[in-house]
Design a protein around this motif. Structure first.
Motif, mmCIF file in Angstrom:
data_model
loop_
_atom_site.group_PDB
_atom_site.id
_atom_site.type_symbol
_atom_site.label_atom_id
_atom_site.label_comp_id
_atom_site.label_asym_id
_atom_site.label_seq_id
_atom_site.Cartn_x
_atom_site.Cartn_y
_atom_site.Cartn_z
ATOM 1 N N UNK A 212 -21.666 4.512 -10.090
ATOM 2 C CA UNK A 212 -21.492 6.048 -10.319
ATOM 3 C C UNK A 212 -20.355 6.524 -9.531
ATOM 4 N N UNK A 213 -20.021 5.867 -8.363
ATOM 5 C CA UNK A 213 -18.752 6.540 -7.315
ATOM 6 C C UNK A 213 -18.359 5.285 -6.599
ATOM 7 N N UNK A 214 -16.945 5.353 -6.615
ATOM 8 C CA UNK A 214 -15.904 6.140 -6.942
ATOM 9 C C UNK A 214 -15.458 6.006 -8.504
ATOM 10 N N UNK A 215 -14.997 7.034 -8.998
ATOM 11 C CA UNK A 215 -14.472 7.033 -10.407
ATOM 12 C C UNK A 215 -13.193 6.116 -10.480
ATOM 13 N N UNK A 216 -13.120 5.824 -11.876
ATOM 14 C CA UNK A 216 -11.718 5.052 -11.930
ATOM 15 C C UNK A 216 -10.674 6.073 -11.585
ATOM 16 N N UNK A 217 -9.340 5.124 -10.919
ATOM 17 C CA UNK A 217 -8.350 5.675 -10.748
ATOM 18 C C UNK A 217 -8.675 6.494 -9.335
ATOM 19 N N UNK A 218 -9.462 6.551 -8.437
ATOM 20 C CA UNK A 218 -9.808 7.219 -7.235
ATOM 21 C C UNK A 218 -8.704 6.533 -6.285
ATOM 22 N N UNK A 219 -8.183 7.505 -5.528
ATOM 23 C CA UNK A 219 -7.244 6.864 -4.452
ATOM 24 C C UNK A 219 -8.289 6.926 -2.921
ATOM 25 N N UNK A 220 -8.189 5.571 -2.356
ATOM 26 C CA UNK A 220 -9.005 5.196 -1.259
ATOM 27 C C UNK A 220 -7.818 4.750 -0.129
ATOM 28 N N UNK A 221 -8.591 4.795 0.978
ATOM 29 C CA UNK A 221 -7.769 4.440 2.300
ATOM 30 C C UNK A 221 -8.195 2.889 2.737
ATOM 31 N N UNK A 222 -8.908 2.885 4.150
ATOM 32 C CA UNK A 222 -9.156 1.808 4.444
ATOM 33 C C UNK A 222 -10.677 0.978 4.011
ATOM 34 N N UNK A 223 -11.289 1.873 3.517
ATOM 35 C CA UNK A 223 -12.762 1.717 3.176
ATOM 36 C C UNK A 223 -13.148 2.322 1.957
ATOM 37 N N UNK A 224 -14.307 2.222 1.224
ATOM 38 C CA UNK A 224 -14.615 2.860 -0.030
ATOM 39 C C UNK A 224 -16.264 3.101 0.120
ATOM 40 N N UNK A 225 -16.947 3.968 -0.195
ATOM 41 C CA UNK A 225 -18.346 3.891 -0.452
ATOM 42 C C UNK A 225 -18.466 3.659 -1.990
ATOM 43 N N UNK A 226 -19.488 2.367 -2.259
ATOM 44 C CA UNK A 226 -19.669 2.211 -3.558
ATOM 45 C C UNK A 226 -21.225 2.538 -3.818
ATOM 46 N N UNK A 294 -30.239 -19.259 -9.502
ATOM 47 C CA UNK A 294 -30.581 -20.695 -10.081
ATOM 48 C C UNK A 294 -29.334 -21.372 -10.393
ATOM 49 N N UNK A 295 -28.506 -20.925 -11.153
ATOM 50 C CA UNK A 295 -27.316 -21.519 -11.543
ATOM 51 C C UNK A 295 -25.789 -21.204 -11.306
ATOM 52 N N UNK A 296 -25.898 -19.984 -10.739
ATOM 53 C CA UNK A 296 -24.420 -19.134 -10.318
ATOM 54 C C UNK A 296 -23.827 -18.318 -11.421
ATOM 55 N N UNK A 297 -24.362 -18.354 -12.789
ATOM 56 C CA UNK A 297 -23.971 -17.536 -13.895
ATOM 57 C C UNK A 297 -24.262 -16.212 -13.558
ATOM 58 N N UNK A 298 -23.426 -15.298 -14.334
ATOM 59 C CA UNK A 298 -23.311 -14.003 -14.263
ATOM 60 C C UNK A 298 -24.476 -13.177 -15.169
ATOM 61 N N UNK A 299 -25.473 -12.515 -14.478
ATOM 62 C CA UNK A 299 -26.351 -11.628 -15.064
ATOM 63 C C UNK A 299 -25.755 -10.332 -15.608
ATOM 64 N N UNK A 300 -25.127 -9.740 -14.703
ATOM 65 C CA UNK A 300 -24.550 -8.219 -15.026
ATOM 66 C C UNK A 300 -23.330 -8.003 -14.277
ATOM 67 N N UNK A 301 -22.351 -6.991 -14.768
ATOM 68 C CA UNK A 301 -21.280 -6.637 -13.892
ATOM 69 C C UNK A 301 -20.876 -5.331 -14.471
ATOM 70 N N UNK A 302 -20.235 -4.445 -12.953
ATOM 71 C CA UNK A 302 -19.499 -3.092 -13.690
ATOM 72 C C UNK A 302 -18.494 -3.297 -12.600
ATOM 73 N N UNK A 303 -17.567 -2.513 -13.133
ATOM 74 C CA UNK A 303 -16.020 -2.592 -12.314
ATOM 75 C C UNK A 303 -15.592 -1.243 -12.153
ATOM 76 N N UNK A 304 -14.623 -1.058 -11.273
ATOM 77 C CA UNK A 304 -13.959 0.324 -10.992
ATOM 78 C C UNK A 304 -12.522 -0.198 -10.654
ATOM 79 N N UNK A 305 -11.434 0.468 -11.040
ATOM 80 C CA UNK A 305 -9.987 0.237 -10.495
ATOM 81 C C UNK A 305 -9.808 1.429 -9.605
ATOM 82 N N UNK A 306 -9.157 1.034 -8.386
ATOM 83 C CA UNK A 306 -8.928 2.048 -7.376
ATOM 84 C C UNK A 306 -7.412 1.981 -7.006
ATOM 85 N N UNK A 307 -6.783 3.093 -6.416
ATOM 86 C CA UNK A 307 -5.534 2.922 -5.858
ATOM 87 C C UNK A 307 -5.528 3.091 -4.286
#
Length: 309
Positions: A212-226, A294-307
């Motif tokens: 839900x936060x941050x949005x795609x394209x957000x500018x970040x510095x040394x850390x980011x609150x996910x 159990x096997x290391x496979x992926x159940x779910x994923x979401x992603x965000x791109x930051x600058x």
């Protein structure tokens, strides 16, 4: 007339009248004429022009060691003899969609294409074509699965949506059972990146992660609150995060704790993630993942791109 003649005449008249009635009853009744309604000829619905053009475009094979481009004709390419070492069969499936993937005002086309190399495997790729001066040019592709069951493909909001049943780690190759949905985005380098991934429990509940936060394209510095949420809390209420550069190289990784009232309930997460020594101006992608313990496979994923600033 004598009495005997009168009797004979009366009997003769009765016989004649009876014969007339018999003839009338034996005459067949004409059958009614039934006219069958003539059905109009069914005209097949022509496929859209962009589908026809993809089915007759060039296609770059996805499983060969060296780059190899083939010419499709009516959605097919065939080489060699079935079962031979040089056998190649390419088929464009019925799953084709059109939409703008890079915000340039010109629609791209996404198609699911099957490749077979003489064996039992039929490898389905998601291929993207660009419209270059009225001609479709192959851009890139990504493997979906070997013999998946395809349900839907569409393009909206600059992303490709794919609904398919793929193989879980314990599924026989004939029979995939893992229901999935996912989105793909076309990167600046004209590569396909999966931006989210959802699987479903046996009773049909989606395992969804939402950042839900941050949005795609957000500018970040040394850390980011996910911050975000999950529809089904992960094992031991712990998600994983991974940070990648634009080339897909993993820069760092860690854990994200999830707050949930009970096992398998929905939950939330909110964690400050350090970015480390990433150069200013770099574009990074953070993935939040639910990993099958159990096997290391992926159940779910979401992603965000930051600058990074």
């Amino acid at each position: 007339m004598a009495p005997r003649d009168s009797v004979i005449w009366t009997l003769t008249a009765c016989v004649l009248l009876s014969s007339c009635r018999s003839f009338a009853s034996d005459s067949p009744t004409p059958a009614p004429v039934i006219e069958e309604a003539t059905q109009p000829a069914q005209t097949p619905t022509p496929e859209p022009d962009f589908v026809t053009r993809v089915r007759n475009a060039e296609y770059q094979l996805g499983l060969t060691d060296a780059l190899q481009v083939v010419q499709l004709q009516n959605g097919k390419f065939e080489q060699g003899t079935p079962g031979g070492v040089d056998a190649i069969t390419v088929s464009v499936t019925d799953f084709v969609a059109r939409g703008d993937l890079n915000a340039d005002g010109v629609s791209e086309v996404a198609a699911l294409v099957a490749e077979n190399y003489g064996g039992t495997g039929t490898f389905v790729f998601l291929a993207v074509y660009d419209d270059v001066n009225g001609k479709f040019a192959f851009q890139t592709s990504a493997l979906v699965d070997d013999r998946p069951l395809l349900n839907k493909i569409s393009i909206a909001n600059g992303e490709i949506f794919l609904d398919a049943i793929i193989h879980g780690l314990e599924d026989p190759m004939c029979c995939p059972t893992l229901q999935t949905t996912r989105h793909f985005r076309l990167t600046e380098g004209e590569q396909l990146k999966m931006t989210d991934f959802v699987t479903f429990t046996p009773d049909g509940r989606p395992r969804t992660i939402t950042i839900e936060s941050p949005a795609n394209g957000t500018e970040v510095f040394n850390s980011v609150l996910i911050k975000g949420s999950v529809d089904i809390a992960p094992f031991e209420n712990s998600l994983a995060y991974r940070i990648y550069d634009v080339g897909g190289v993993e820069l760092s990784a860690g854990a994200l704790p999830v707050s949930a009232p009970d096992l398998g309930a929905s939950g939330t997460f909110s964690t400050m993630v350090p970015l480390g020594k990433i150069l200013s101006g770099a574009v990074i992608r953070i993935e939040v993942q639910d990993i099958n313990a159990a096997d290391g496979s992926l159940f779910a994923m979401d992603s965000v791109e930051l600058v990074v600033k």
